[in-house]
Design a protein around this motif. Sequence first.
Motif, PDB file in Angstrom:
ATOM      1  N   TYR A   1      61.786  75.602  67.106  1.00  0.00           N
ATOM      2  CA  TYR A   1      60.440  75.026  67.174  1.00  0.00           C
ATOM      3  C   TYR A   1      60.400  73.519  66.981  1.00  0.00           C
ATOM      4  CZ  TYR A   1      59.093  79.861  66.682  1.00  0.00           C
ATOM      5  OH  TYR A   1      58.951  81.192  66.874  1.00  0.00           O
ATOM      6  N   LEU A   2      61.434  72.965  66.371  1.00  0.00           N
ATOM      7  CA  LEU A   2      61.411  71.548  66.020  1.00  0.00           C
ATOM      8  C   LEU A   2      61.154  70.620  67.206  1.00  0.00           C
ATOM      9  CD1 LEU A   2      61.541  69.552  63.715  1.00  0.00           C
ATOM     10  CD2 LEU A   2      64.035  69.509  63.977  1.00  0.00           C
ATOM     11  N   PRO A   3      61.826  70.787  68.348  1.00  0.00           N
ATOM     12  CA  PRO A   3      61.523  69.884  69.470  1.00  0.00           C
ATOM     13  C   PRO A   3      60.065  69.956  69.915  1.00  0.00           C
ATOM     14  CG  PRO A   3      63.572  71.058  69.871  1.00  0.00           C
ATOM     15  CD  PRO A   3      62.946  71.675  68.654  1.00  0.00           C
ATOM     16  N   LEU A   4      59.509  71.162  69.987  1.00  0.00           N
ATOM     17  CA  LEU A   4      58.107  71.322  70.374  1.00  0.00           C
ATOM     18  C   LEU A   4      57.197  70.650  69.352  1.00  0.00           C
ATOM     19  CD1 LEU A   4      55.832  72.576  72.124  1.00  0.00           C
ATOM     20  CD2 LEU A   4      55.988  74.578  70.636  1.00  0.00           C
ATOM     21  N   ASP A   5      57.475  70.833  68.074  1.00  0.00           N
ATOM     22  CA  ASP A   5      56.629  70.233  67.038  1.00  0.00           C
ATOM     23  C   ASP A   5      56.738  68.718  67.030  1.00  0.00           C
ATOM     24  OD1 ASP A   5      55.435  72.566  66.191  1.00  0.00           O
ATOM     25  OD2 ASP A   5      56.999  73.009  64.731  1.00  0.00           O
ATOM     26  N   ILE A   6      57.901  68.197  67.361  1.00  0.00           N
ATOM     27  CA  ILE A   6      58.047  66.741  67.457  1.00  0.00           C
ATOM     28  C   ILE A   6      57.216  66.203  68.622  1.00  0.00           C
ATOM     29  CG2 ILE A   6      59.676  64.883  68.015  1.00  0.00           C
ATOM     30  CD1 ILE A   6      61.736  66.427  66.282  1.00  0.00           C
ATOM     31  N   VAL A   7      57.234  66.912  69.753  1.00  0.00           N
ATOM     32  CA  VAL A   7      56.435  66.501  70.913  1.00  0.00           C
ATOM     33  C   VAL A   7      54.945  66.591  70.579  1.00  0.00           C
ATOM     34  CG1 VAL A   7      55.762  67.140  73.271  1.00  0.00           C
ATOM     35  CG2 VAL A   7      58.186  67.053  72.643  1.00  0.00           C
ATOM     36  N   VAL A   8      54.517  67.691  69.986  1.00  0.00           N
ATOM     37  CA  VAL A   8      53.102  67.876  69.633  1.00  0.00           C
ATOM     38  C   VAL A   8      52.657  66.801  68.640  1.00  0.00           C
ATOM     39  CG1 VAL A   8      51.530  69.400  68.356  1.00  0.00           C
ATOM     40  CG2 VAL A   8      52.968  70.333  70.160  1.00  0.00           C
ATOM     41  N   THR A   9      53.498  66.498  67.662  1.00  0.00           N
ATOM     42  CA  THR A   9      53.175  65.473  66.677  1.00  0.00           C
ATOM     43  C   THR A   9      53.073  64.098  67.336  1.00  0.00           C
ATOM     44  OG1 THR A   9      54.229  66.746  64.922  1.00  0.00           O
ATOM     45  CG2 THR A   9      53.926  64.395  64.512  1.00  0.00           C
ATOM     46  N   THR A  10      54.008  63.805  68.221  1.00  0.00           N
ATOM     47  CA  THR A  10      53.989  62.520  68.919  1.00  0.00           C
ATOM     48  C   THR A  10      52.735  62.369  69.766  1.00  0.00           C
ATOM     49  OG1 THR A  10      56.406  62.497  68.962  1.00  0.00           O
ATOM     50  CG2 THR A  10      55.284  61.031  70.515  1.00  0.00           C
ATOM     51  N   VAL A  11      52.383  63.414  70.512  1.00  0.00           N
ATOM     52  CA  VAL A  11      51.162  63.377  71.329  1.00  0.00           C
ATOM     53  C   VAL A  11      49.944  63.173  70.431  1.00  0.00           C
ATOM     54  CG1 VAL A  11      49.638  64.779  72.800  1.00  0.00           C
ATOM     55  CG2 VAL A  11      52.093  64.709  73.254  1.00  0.00           C
ATOM     56  N   SER A  12      49.911  63.862  69.300  1.00  0.00           N
ATOM     57  CA  SER A  12      48.788  63.722  68.364  1.00  0.00           C
ATOM     58  C   SER A  12      48.658  62.288  67.883  1.00  0.00           C
ATOM     59  CB  SER A  12      48.993  64.622  67.144  1.00  0.00           C
ATOM     60  OG  SER A  12      49.123  65.955  67.522  1.00  0.00           O
ATOM     61  N   LEU A  13      49.781  61.672  67.562  1.00  0.00           N
ATOM     62  CA  LEU A  13      49.750  60.322  67.015  1.00  0.00           C
ATOM     63  C   LEU A  13      49.505  59.259  68.075  1.00  0.00           C
ATOM     64  CD1 LEU A  13      52.592  60.705  64.394  1.00  0.00           C
ATOM     65  CD2 LEU A  13      50.126  60.731  63.993  1.00  0.00           C
ATOM     66  N   VAL A  14      49.761  59.586  69.340  1.00  0.00           N
ATOM     67  CA  VAL A  14      49.417  58.666  70.437  1.00  0.00           C
ATOM     68  C   VAL A  14      47.924  58.740  70.723  1.00  0.00           C
ATOM     69  CG1 VAL A  14      49.698  58.288  72.923  1.00  0.00           C
ATOM     70  CG2 VAL A  14      51.708  58.620  71.476  1.00  0.00           C
ATOM     71  N   VAL A  15      47.368  59.944  70.672  1.00  0.00           N
ATOM     72  CA  VAL A  15      45.945  60.155  70.956  1.00  0.00           C
ATOM     73  C   VAL A  15      45.068  59.691  69.788  1.00  0.00           C
ATOM     74  CG1 VAL A  15      44.216  61.987  71.283  1.00  0.00           C
ATOM     75  CG2 VAL A  15      46.357  62.051  72.553  1.00  0.00           C
ATOM     76  N   LEU A  16      45.560  59.862  68.577  1.00  0.00           N
ATOM     77  CA  LEU A  16      44.764  59.610  67.374  1.00  0.00           C
ATOM     78  C   LEU A  16      44.150  58.208  67.301  1.00  0.00           C
ATOM     79  CD1 LEU A  16      43.669  60.758  64.767  1.00  0.00           C
ATOM     80  CD2 LEU A  16      45.862  60.267  63.688  1.00  0.00           C
ATOM     81  N   PRO A  17      44.898  57.120  67.555  1.00  0.00           N
ATOM     82  CA  PRO A  17      44.253  55.795  67.467  1.00  0.00           C
ATOM     83  C   PRO A  17      43.132  55.610  68.483  1.00  0.00           C
ATOM     84  CG  PRO A  17      46.645  55.564  67.663  1.00  0.00           C
ATOM     85  CD  PRO A  17      46.319  57.012  67.801  1.00  0.00           C
TER      86      PRO A  17
END
Length: 193
Positions: free
Chosen positions: A161-177
């Motif tokens: 799951y780690l690669p998927l969670d890293i991608v999901v986290t990255t997308v979240s942090l790009v969208v968040l600002p």
Amino acid sequence: MVNSKTRNIVLCGLFTALMAVGANVSPFLTIGGVPITLQLMFAILAGGILGSRLGTLAMLTYMLVGLVGVPVFAQFKGGPAQLLSPTFGFIISFIFVAYVTGKLIADQKSVTKKNYIGAGFLSVFCNYIIGTNMMYLAFKMWAAAPDGFSYTMAWGWMVVYLPLDIVVTTVSLVVLPKVRTALKRTYTPTIDV
């Protein structure tokens, strides 16, 4: 104009609902008995937008709504029996994810890239440490553990799951600002709920 208390309640409710949707985006796709979800993304967004207190409240509300029987957890499950599920620790972890993200991003007067990177790292860390350790304990104490089940095996399952969670986290942090900037014009969260 809607007062800030009403906005807080609406946004907490919105993130509670988004968690339910994120839990069931792909309810039939499971790996090792654990469903793939977008809950980590919505927990990060809740903390980053609402702040540590309101983000935590939204995640706590999601957990309580599921525990009273509303089928909001992954694979449309709900009810107090979910407390004994090996994956319930991940639901608890989302409360901490929202809190940490809120503390590092929404609760700060000035936010830098370091805040976002730290929030991303700590979000995945909280999710994995709490969720995996509680899954291990559940399998060892009351759930039917597979033959040869060990602490190393539990962490081995999570590597998938780690690669998927890293991608999901990255997308979240790009969208968040971008979302925070858009909301800043119309909404400033307050903690007087």
